[in-house]
Write a protein that holds these residues in place. Sequence first.
Motif, PDB file in Angstrom:
ATOM      1  N   THR A   1      90.435  94.714  36.676  1.00 43.82           N
ATOM      2  CA  THR A   1      91.398  95.758  36.361  1.00 43.82           C
ATOM      3  C   THR A   1      91.392  96.888  37.378  1.00 43.82           C
ATOM      4  O   THR A   1      92.335  97.657  37.452  1.00 43.82           O
ATOM      5  N   ALA A   2      90.355  96.972  38.175  1.00 45.42           N
ATOM      6  CA  ALA A   2      90.181  98.123  39.055  1.00 45.42           C
ATOM      7  C   ALA A   2      91.388  98.371  39.957  1.00 45.42           C
ATOM      8  O   ALA A   2      91.869  99.495  40.057  1.00 45.42           O
ATOM      9  N   SER A   3      91.921  97.352  40.591  1.00 45.11           N
ATOM     10  CA  SER A   3      93.057  97.571  41.488  1.00 45.11           C
ATOM     11  C   SER A   3      94.316  97.930  40.707  1.00 45.11           C
ATOM     12  O   SER A   3      95.110  98.753  41.149  1.00 45.11           O
ATOM     13  N   ASP A   4      94.501  97.358  39.521  1.00 47.56           N
ATOM     14  CA  ASP A   4      95.646  97.707  38.682  1.00 47.56           C
ATOM     15  C   ASP A   4      95.558  99.161  38.229  1.00 47.56           C
ATOM     16  O   ASP A   4      96.553  99.864  38.179  1.00 47.56           O
ATOM     17  N   ALA A   5      94.353  99.600  37.883  1.00 44.49           N
ATOM     18  CA  ALA A   5      94.177 100.974  37.429  1.00 44.49           C
ATOM     19  C   ALA A   5      94.436 101.944  38.565  1.00 44.49           C
ATOM     20  O   ALA A   5      95.032 102.998  38.368  1.00 44.49           O
ATOM     21  N   ASP A   6      94.001 101.578  39.769  1.00 47.36           N
ATOM     22  CA  ASP A   6      94.288 102.428  40.922  1.00 47.36           C
ATOM     23  C   ASP A   6      95.788 102.508  41.123  1.00 47.36           C
ATOM     24  O   ASP A   6      96.331 103.574  41.390  1.00 47.36           O
ATOM     25  N   ALA A   7      96.460 101.389  40.968  1.00 46.98           N
ATOM     26  CA  ALA A   7      97.909 101.351  41.136  1.00 46.98           C
ATOM     27  C   ALA A   7      98.593 102.169  40.052  1.00 46.98           C
ATOM     28  O   ALA A   7      99.636 102.769  40.284  1.00 46.98           O
ATOM     29  N   ALA A   8      98.020 102.184  38.874  1.00 46.72           N
ATOM     30  CA  ALA A   8      98.583 102.967  37.777  1.00 46.72           C
ATOM     31  C   ALA A   8      98.292 104.448  37.974  1.00 46.72           C
ATOM     32  O   ALA A   8      98.693 105.271  37.179  1.00 46.72           O
TER      33      ALA A   8
ATOM     34  N   SER B   1      90.683  98.932  25.689  1.00 44.41           N
ATOM     35  CA  SER B   1      92.130  98.841  25.808  1.00 44.41           C
ATOM     36  C   SER B   1      92.463  97.954  26.999  1.00 44.41           C
ATOM     37  O   SER B   1      91.629  97.733  27.877  1.00 44.41           O
ATOM     38  N   VAL B   2      93.675  97.461  26.998  1.00 45.04           N
ATOM     39  CA  VAL B   2      94.185  96.730  28.158  1.00 45.04           C
ATOM     40  C   VAL B   2      95.165  97.648  28.871  1.00 45.04           C
ATOM     41  O   VAL B   2      95.699  98.600  28.285  1.00 45.04           O
ATOM     42  N   MET B   3      95.398  97.381  30.145  1.00 48.42           N
ATOM     43  CA  MET B   3      96.271  98.229  30.953  1.00 48.42           C
ATOM     44  C   MET B   3      97.636  98.444  30.301  1.00 48.42           C
ATOM     45  O   MET B   3      98.167  99.545  30.316  1.00 48.42           O
ATOM     46  N   ALA B   4      98.189  97.396  29.701  1.00 48.89           N
ATOM     47  CA  ALA B   4      99.529  97.484  29.118  1.00 48.89           C
ATOM     48  C   ALA B   4      99.599  98.495  27.973  1.00 48.89           C
ATOM     49  O   ALA B   4     100.662  99.045  27.697  1.00 48.89           O
TER      50      ALA B   4
ATOM     51  N   GLY C   1      91.728  93.718  31.626  1.00 49.68           N
ATOM     52  CA  GLY C   1      92.974  92.973  31.617  1.00 49.68           C
ATOM     53  C   GLY C   1      92.998  91.911  30.539  1.00 49.68           C
ATOM     54  O   GLY C   1      94.044  91.375  30.199  1.00 49.68           O
ATOM     55  N   ASN C   2      91.828  91.601  29.972  1.00 48.47           N
ATOM     56  CA  ASN C   2      91.719  90.527  28.996  1.00 48.47           C
ATOM     57  C   ASN C   2      91.139  91.085  27.703  1.00 48.47           C
ATOM     58  O   ASN C   2      89.980  91.453  27.642  1.00 48.47           O
ATOM     59  N   GLU C   3      91.950  91.128  26.688  1.00 53.73           N
ATOM     60  CA  GLU C   3      91.537  91.716  25.420  1.00 53.73           C
ATOM     61  C   GLU C   3      90.360  90.969  24.787  1.00 53.73           C
ATOM     62  O   GLU C   3      89.477  91.583  24.201  1.00 53.73           O
TER      63      GLU C   3
END
Length: 106
Positions: A59-66, A37-40, A9-11
């Motif tokens: 980032t793990a929960s964001d990636a799961d959500a993605a 890379s960042v999620m965005a 999440g942090n470049e």
Amino acid sequence: MKNVLLLSGNENSSHLFLGEAKRTAETRQVPLNFKASVMADLTPELLAEQDLVLLAPQTASDADAAAMNTQVPTVDIPNDIYGWLNGQALVKFACQELGLSVVGAR
């Protein structure tokens, strides 16, 4: 050569970590090509090029959500490796996840 994507999440922190991992892989002649890379910025095309996706803890929960809808193995980076930005340990971890020999990597 295996492609490994470090997704965070942090470049800023990912690029520091990435540099150390790249140096370690090159110095020890480990067949890994690291990219960050960042999620965005994550695209299906970028994912399709990877052999392994490593997720930073935040980032793990964001990636799961993605919904990493891909056949690419996706694994959370252990907190002790990411927290210390330990590139050597990251190379070893990636090798283990890919089933590669870790000779020379500590």
